[in-house]
Design an enzyme around this catalytic site. Structure first.
Site, short mmCIF file in Angstrom:
data_model
loop_
_atom_site.label_atom_id
_atom_site.label_comp_id
_atom_site.label_asym_id
_atom_site.label_seq_id
_atom_site.Cartn_x
_atom_site.Cartn_y
_atom_site.Cartn_z
N ASN A 211 0.84 -1.19 0.00
CA ASN A 211 0.00 0.00 0.00
C ASN A 211 0.88 1.24 0.00
O ASN A 211 2.10 1.13 -0.10
CB ASN A 211 -0.95 -0.02 1.20
CG ASN A 211 -0.21 -0.19 2.49
OD1 ASN A 211 0.67 0.59 2.82
ND2 ASN A 211 -0.54 -1.23 3.25
N ARG A 212 0.28 2.39 0.15
CA ARG A 212 1.01 3.64 -0.05
C ARG A 212 1.69 4.18 1.21
O ARG A 212 2.20 5.30 1.22
CB ARG A 212 0.06 4.72 -0.60
CG ARG A 212 -0.58 4.36 -1.92
CD ARG A 212 -1.51 5.47 -2.40
NE ARG A 212 -2.27 5.07 -3.57
CZ ARG A 212 -1.83 5.12 -4.82
NH1 ARG A 212 -0.60 5.56 -5.06
NH2 ARG A 212 -2.59 4.74 -5.82
#
Length: 400
Positions: A211-212
């Site tokens: 994810n980010r």
């Protein structure tokens, strides 16, 4: 580093080869907004000139015990002016004088006359450093309330590597800021486990699901926890900056993170789940890179990862405190309230990651702190380190 902004800081320089680093220290303090004055021993002037430090500090340098300005005795006025005194570098001779109450020059007399916070950074040959008399004097200063910045292992003037090298000025300032805050600690000696970053779940040797998350919020929390007096272990998937007092354990997957959390939490007081843990992982990791075949798509079979926050929340004892994060793009408060209850967390930090100014990679954040049976508390947009300090302060108030 706003701990130094508008502070009155006296830098004391003694006769060590490392005296050249005092110029860098002065410059860094000026950059941080401090008002800086410098005092020098006579031997220090053999290594760096008073003129250099006068130009950098934008003030005259104190070298004469009997200097006066009109009716003002300068070393007394300077002693009362200072909020903090940095003795950088400190020789064995100067350490001995201060530890034994000798005030026979401008430097020692100013130090003796001041009730400012005092920081000292020894720098010398390793044999001198380990001399029993020097060690007794350093321990005596520590007992008197001095903050000791320990020398590092590095290349010494004598031409070999050993302990005795002065740390870099930015490290001295960073460590000092953290340790002075810890003196007013609400979580003194509490053991805190913090997770940071986004976990990575392998598809094949080349690709993974993640994810980010940048890990920045977790890193800020680690620093804030040390500032609050805690003993901190950071479990991270991202390369963490060097933070004084933080032990770092690196992991990659959710399973690895859970294993470390589970092991360390047994003896911990507080767990803060700031990492963005992947909810799913591939059911099977390919041993070789998956090749593209024609124009057909690729179907991945995913299975759920362990819910670390829920597992720890449900297994904690009455003497342990668990903090979770809810990073949402919609229905923030509804999801956060549900998560607080179902995960059995003692506190939940909710933030809206759909906003560009508080997203995963931002240096700022705005959060809502939720505690069971209490009114939610929402913050304004602040740097993540300030948000982290607010969180640690709230933990300190709730978990006493």
């Amino acid at each position: 580093m706003n701990d130094y902004n508008q502070k009155n800081i006296l830098v004391v320089v003694s006769g060590s080869v490392a005296a050249y680093k005092s110029a860098i220290l002065v410059r860094e303090l000026i950059k941080f907004g401090a008002h800086v004055r410098v005092a020098m021993t006579s031997s220090a002037q053999e290594f760096i000139t008073a003129k250099t430090l006068s130009v950098l500090s934008q003030n005259d340098v104190l070298t004469d015990l009997f200097a006066q300005q009109d009716a003002t005795v300068l070393h007394i006025e300077w002693a009362q002016w200072a909020d903090q005194i940095f003795v950088v570098p400190a020789t064995a001779n100067l350490i001995g004088k201060i530890a034994n109450g000798i005030a026979d020059d401008a430097v020692t007399a100013t130090i003796m006359a001041s009730d400012a916070d005092k920081i000292i950074a020894p720098a010398m040959n390793d044999v001198m450093l380990n001399n029993p008399a020097v060690q007794r004097n350093i321990k005596g200063l520590e007992q008197d309330g001095w903050l000791i910045i320990s020398p590092e292992i590095g290349f010494l003037a004598e031409g070999y590597e050993a302990k005795g090298r002065l740390p870099e000025p930015i490290e001295i300032l960073s460590q000092t800021a953290i340790r002075l805050r810890a003196r007013k600690a609400k979580l003194l000696n509490k053991k805190v486990i913090i997770t940071a970053g986004g976990t990575k779940e392998s598809i094949d040797p080349v690709r993974y699901i993640t994810n980010r998350s940048s890990g920045k919020m977790g890193f800020a929390l680690a620093q804030a926890a040390v500032e609050a007096g805690a003993k901190v272990t950071l479990i991270s998937t991202q390369k963490a900056p060097q933070i004084y007092g933080v032990d770092v354990v690196y992991v990659s997957t959710a399973a690895e993170m859970y294993q470390q959390v589970q092991s360390l939490f047994v003896t911990a007081d507080i767990f803060i789940s700031a990492a963005a843990v992947s909810d799913y992982r591939p059911a099977n990791e390919a041993s070789q890179k998956i090749k593209k075949e024609g124009s057909e798509g690729l179907n991945l079979s995913l299975v759920q990862n362990v819910d670390i926050l829920s597992e720890i929340g449900h297994s904690k004892t009455s003497n342990q405190f668990v903090v979770g994060f809810a990073a949402e793009t919609n229905n923030l408060m509804a999801y956060a309230q549900k998560k607080l209850k179902t995960k059995q967390a003692d506190m939940l930090i909710a933030n809206d990651v759909s906003r560009s100014d508080v997203g995963f990679n931002s240096d700022d954040n705005a959060i809502t702190i939720l505690v069971p049976d209490q009114k939610p508390e929402t913050t304004m947009l602040l740097p993540k380190i300030e948000i982290a300090r607010l969180i640690m302060n709230r933990i300190g108030q709730t978990f006493a």
